[in-house]
Scaffold this active site. Structure first.
Site, PDB file in Angstrom:
ATOM      1  CB  CYS A 207     -23.261   5.379 -12.172  1.00 58.48           C
ATOM      2  SG  CYS A 207     -22.091   6.738 -12.243  1.00 58.48           S
TER       3      CYS A 207
ATOM      4  CB  CYS B 148     -14.482   4.492 -12.252  1.00 53.96           C
ATOM      5  SG  CYS B 148     -15.401   6.032 -12.127  1.00 53.96           S
TER       6      CYS B 148
ATOM      7  CD  GLU C 265      -3.031  -0.486  -0.049  1.00 55.51           C
ATOM      8  OE1 GLU C 265      -3.423   0.684  -0.110  1.00 55.51           O
ATOM      9  OE2 GLU C 265      -3.324  -1.342  -0.905  1.00 55.51           O
TER      10      GLU C 265
ATOM     11  CB  CYS D 274     -18.960   0.562 -14.880  1.00 55.12           C
ATOM     12  SG  CYS D 274     -19.062   0.945 -13.116  1.00 55.12           S
TER      13      CYS D 274
ATOM     14  CB  CYS E  29     -19.884   4.102 -18.221  1.00 53.37           C
ATOM     15  SG  CYS E  29     -19.101   5.599 -17.589  1.00 53.37           S
TER      16      CYS E  29
HETATM   17  S1  SF4 Z   1     -20.754   4.111 -14.536  1.00 44.38           S
HETATM   18 FE1  SF4 Z   1     -20.172   5.628 -12.998  1.00 44.38          FE
HETATM   19  S2  SF4 Z   1     -18.914   4.517 -11.542  1.00 44.38           S
HETATM   20 FE2  SF4 Z   1     -19.038   3.280 -13.395  1.00 44.38          FE
HETATM   21  S3  SF4 Z   1     -17.262   3.861 -14.652  1.00 44.38           S
HETATM   22 FE3  SF4 Z   1     -18.960   5.141 -15.309  1.00 44.38          FE
HETATM   23  S4  SF4 Z   1     -18.761   6.976 -14.057  1.00 44.38           S
HETATM   24 FE4  SF4 Z   1     -17.531   5.407 -13.058  1.00 44.38          FE
END
Ligand code: SF4
Length: 366
Positions: free
Chosen positions: A217, A201, A46, A211, A208
């Site tokens: 989101c 992200c 870390e 994601c 997205c």
């Molecule tokens: S949907 Fe939202 S959380 Fe997911 S990558 Fe896109 S901006 Fe980021």
């Protein structure tokens, strides 16, 4: 301002489930600190990862833990050797803190990392998010993390307005991080959030469509992904105001003054400068020995430096004498546009010079 209620349409159970499902398929599981993730090994990783990319860290990490396999070996080593194994990673305060903290752990905690987050956070070089990551990744303790990647992801997911350096915004992000941290599989979830922030992200181009959180989101729903988190506000620059005197002689020359070697436009040629509040006629008589007629000022010209704005009030002034009648030397020069000498001028001075000489030309042509 911080958005309230946004991004909370997805309940924590669904949030955690989606993140973990994504992790099972796409998460990074081959990282060397994931093999035998003791608190010490997670801690070293870390700290190394704080300012450095994973690919760069891996060989450093392997060498470091091979030489210092546990807290005591690190604590007993000389700082020079620790620094030599850090050489090339940069930010050497990280290595010094690591070494110092290892000695504190050896002397005060029997060479073990405590499991109380307050004690972990009290160690040199360990902030709240790093402490949370050590305990979550190594022991599965339910602790939220909020590194830069997770801040960005949560700020977008919940459309949290404001710069995360502000206390209110940060508190809001910590609330979200705590709310979504599950009670089961905390280590995987923590790694997954780091991976999502680093791989999906991303700062410049969030993907997205891959994601697992896209469905809830808020930034994505608004097509405003890049609006979150807000960038650090630019500091309001102070404003300095000066008057530059555009003095011209009866024969059409313009008086320039060489600026002092230090300070703005050091050593360049400029128009004589006086404070805004002074009587220009008096100032010219006293400082320059000139009898003048002051004309209405031009509109203010703003020139911005990195640390302040300079508001210049250009003020045309007619000199009663011809140029020959008054001083010249190292510091002052009467200058006209046909002069063959090239004089160095700062950009705004050049701009005023051009406007003034065009003005003079027009005067003559009328
Ligand atoms: S949907 Fe939202 S959380 Fe997911 S990558 Fe896109 S901006 Fe980021």
């Amino acid at each position: 301002m911080v958005a309230k209620g946004c991004g909370e349409a997805m309940n924590p159970e669904e949030f955690g489930r989606r993140v973990l499902e994504w992790f099972d398929t796409h998460g990074r599981k081959q990282l060397p600190w994931k093999e035998n993730p003791t608190p010490y090994r997670v801690w070293v990783s870390e700290i190394m990862l704080q300012q450095t990319q994973v690919a760069t860290v891996i060989p450093y990490y392997r060498r470091f833990v091979a030489r210092f396999p546990e807290i005591r070996t690190l604590a007993d080593a000389g700082l020079d050797e620790v620094l030599s194994l850090w050489a090339g990673l940069g930010y050497y305060a990280r290595a010094r803190h690591l070494h110092k903290a290892a000695q504190l752990l050896r002397d005060q905690h029997g060479g073990e990392m405590p499991v109380d987050i307050a004690l972990v956070q009290a160690l040199p070089g360990i902030g709240r998010s790093t402490a949370g990551a050590i305990l979550a990744l190594a022991t599965g303790q339910r602790q939220p993390i909020l590194d830069g990647n997770v801040k960005r992801l949560l700020a977008r997911f919940a459309a949290v307005e404001g710069w995360p350096g502000q206390a209110m915004v940060l508190a809001r992000l910590w609330d979200l991080a705590a709310r979504y941290t599950p009670t089961e599989r905390v280590a995987d979830y923590t790694q997954a959030m780091m991976d999502l922030g680093a791989l999906v992200c991303t700062a410049r181009r969030p993907v997205c469509e891959f994601c697992p959180l896209a469905i809830g989101c808020v930034a994505h729903a608004q097509k405003q992904e890049m609006a979150f988190p807000s960038p650090k506000p630019r500091r309001e620059l102070p404003v300095r105001a000066v008057r530059l005197l555009l003095l011209r002689s009866t024969t059409g020359e313009i008086l320039l003054e060489r600026r002092p070697p230090v300070g703005i436009w050091g050593g360049l040629w400029s128009f004589p400068e006086c404070a805004l509040g002074v009587d220009v006629t008096e100032w010219c008589r006293e400082r320059l020995g000139l009898t003048v007629a002051v004309e209405p000022p031009w509109r203010v010209l703003r020139h911005s430096f990195s640390h302040f704005h300079l508001d210049i009030t250009p003020t045309p002034v007619r000199v009663a004498e011809s140029a020959n009648a008054v001083m010249e030397g190292e510091r002052f020069v009467w200058y006209n546009r046909l002069d063959s000498k090239q004089l160095g001028m700062a950009a705004p001075v050049r701009q005023l010079w051009t406007a003034l000489t065009d003005d003079l030309l027009n005067d003559r042509n009328e």
